[in-house]
Each structure stands twice: as structure tokens, then as C-alpha cells.
Design an enzyme around this catalytic site. Structure first.
Site, short mmCIF file in Angstrom:
data_model
loop_
_atom_site.label_atom_id
_atom_site.label_comp_id
_atom_site.label_asym_id
_atom_site.label_seq_id
_atom_site.Cartn_x
_atom_site.Cartn_y
_atom_site.Cartn_z
N LYS A 9 0.77 -1.24 -0.09
CA LYS A 9 0.01 -0.03 -0.12
C LYS A 9 0.76 1.22 -0.03
CE LYS A 9 -1.96 0.46 3.93
NZ LYS A 9 -1.50 1.56 4.87
N ARG B 149 -8.21 4.35 10.11
CA ARG B 149 -8.11 2.80 10.78
C ARG B 149 -9.30 2.39 11.67
NH1 ARG B 149 -2.39 2.08 11.71
NH2 ARG B 149 -1.71 1.65 9.58
N ARG C 282 10.81 -9.45 4.77
CA ARG C 282 10.86 -8.09 4.44
C ARG C 282 12.10 -7.48 4.81
NH1 ARG C 282 6.00 -3.83 5.57
NH2 ARG C 282 6.38 -4.13 7.48
N ARG D 95 14.27 -7.84 8.52
CA ARG D 95 13.80 -7.77 9.86
C ARG D 95 13.61 -8.78 10.72
NH1 ARG D 95 8.90 -3.30 10.09
NH2 ARG D 95 8.81 -4.59 11.97
N ARG E 165 -0.34 -10.03 13.94
CA ARG E 165 -0.44 -8.59 13.45
C ARG E 165 -1.52 -8.37 12.37
NH1 ARG E 165 4.87 -6.65 11.19
NH2 ARG E 165 3.62 -4.87 10.37
#
Ligand SMILES: [Zn+2]
Length: 212
Positions: free
Chosen positions: A9, A84, A121, A149, A160
Site C-alpha cells: 500500500k 483505521r 521484508r 527484519r 499482526r
């Protein structure tokens, strides 16, 4: 622009903003800015984050409102990371009232693909920026080296994503009844997604009565 972590995004929001000559307004960025400027809302946000809590709707809404009031956002903007919650979404409706249609694009990617992407990532070891796919060895923002990461283990990633799903479903329900809402298949090469974003934007804007 809506979408879970790992959906791409941010990259798409950046490309869209660049192409249309609009500011990309990312909640992370404006939150950091507000804190640095030491504005009253920034001070509240900082105290909240220092206490390890999430910044509440009222503060977030105030900060976004302040940002949208700036001159560079007068003819439009690309929002990334806001709203959100449904409360934020209804506040946003009031903010953009009379300014033309609010086009909502939801970038959708299957959970297994997201887990795969997030677990591998890369980020900049110096400034923490998320590495774009085309970054080879170094960060294009500060020149720092890229690292994988370490905190993105599969379990943490799935948790998450679950949290995101739980929070965002009411938001998608809130928007999906509108003619200016479009889902985008984010499980494609970035350039294909960009083309889909452009097409969806034009179609959704037309449904809202505006040619973009
Ligand atoms: Zn960097």
C-alpha cells in the site's frame, strides 16, 4: 488507500501521489512531524506513545485535520494509514465534505502471501525505512545498508495480520457500500497493481461524479 501490512500500500500510495502531483499523507510521517514540531496534539501523541499505547482517535483525527488544511492538500491528497477505525472514517467524511468524492481503494492480498512477504521484508538498518522491491543493496533515502527484519517471525506476523483484520473489517464494511469504493488485487507485480490502482481510481471517481 486501505490495506494490511505487507500489501504494498505504501509503495502504491507513493506512486499515485507522485503521478498526480498530490501529497502522500502517511499517518506515520505526520505523527512523527507533529511530535517533532511539539504542537499541542503532538505533545499528547508523544506522551501516549512513550507510555507504549496507541494514539487515540481524537488525537489522530486532529493531526490529520491539521495536515489536510495545508495548502498543498487543497486539490487532493493520498491518505496512507488513515482512517483505521470507523470513528476516524466518519470524521474524515466531515473533513472532506464538499471537496469532491472520497475514493477508497482497498489493496487485498491473501494472508499466506502477506506472511511470506513480511517474514522476508528488508528494512534500512540506519533509518528504518521499508525497502522497496527495486532497492538492491542500499537505502534510497539515506544510503544505509539493508537488513532483514528479525522481529517478523511467522507467529508475530500472523498475529499482526489478525489484529489488522479485526480492526479493518468494520472499515471495509463502512466503505464498501459506496460507489467510490474499489478492491484491488495486490497479489500481482507492483507495476500491474499500479495500473489497477489507476483504473480503479478513474472508475471510482467517475462513480462519484468526477473525471480524474
Ligand atoms: Zn535509510
Amino acid at each position: 488507500m486501505l490495506g494490511p501490512p505487507g500489501a504494498g500500500k505504501g509503495t502504491q500510495a507513493e506512486r499515485l501521489a507522485l503521478k498526480r502531483g498530490l501529497p502522500r499523507i502517511s499517518t506515520g510521517d505526520i505523527l512523527r512531524e507533529a511530535v517533532q514540531e511539539g504542537s499541542p496534539l503532538g505533545a499528547v501523541a508523544r506522551a501516549t506513545m512513550d507510555a507504549g499505547r496507541l494514539v487515540g482517535d481524537d488525537v489522530m483525527i486532529g493531526i490529520v485535520q491539521g495536515r489536510l488544511d495545508r495548502a498543498d492538500a487543497k486539490y487532493g491528497f493520498v491518505l496512507d494509514g488513515f482512517p483505521r477505525t470507523v470513528e476516524q472514517a466518519s470524521a474524515l467524511d466531515l473533513m472532506v465534505g464538499g471537496r469532491g468524492p472520497l475514493v477508497v481503494l482497498d489493496v487485498v492480498v491473501p494472508e499466506d502471501v502477506l506472511v511470506q512477504r513480511l517474514a522476508t521484508r528488508r528494512i534500512c538498518g540506519k533509518c528504518g525505512a521499508n525497502a522497496a522491491v527495486h532497492w538492491t543493496a542500499a537505502c534510497e533515502k539515506c544510503g544505509g545498508g539493508l537488513v532483514t527484519r528479525v522481529d517478523d517471525g511467522n507467529e508475530i506476523v500472523r498475529e499482526r495480520l489478525k489484529v489488522y483484520q479485526r480492526q479493518s473489517q468494520p472499515l471495509v464494511d463502512y466503505y464498501s457500500v459506496r460507489g467510490t469504493f474499489r478492491s484491488i488485487d495486490g497479489n500481482q507485480p507492483a507495476d500491474v497493481v499500479t495500473a489497477a490502482v489507476e483504473a480503479a481510481l478513474s472508475a471510482a471517481a467517475a462513480a462519484g461524479g468526477v473525471v480524474l
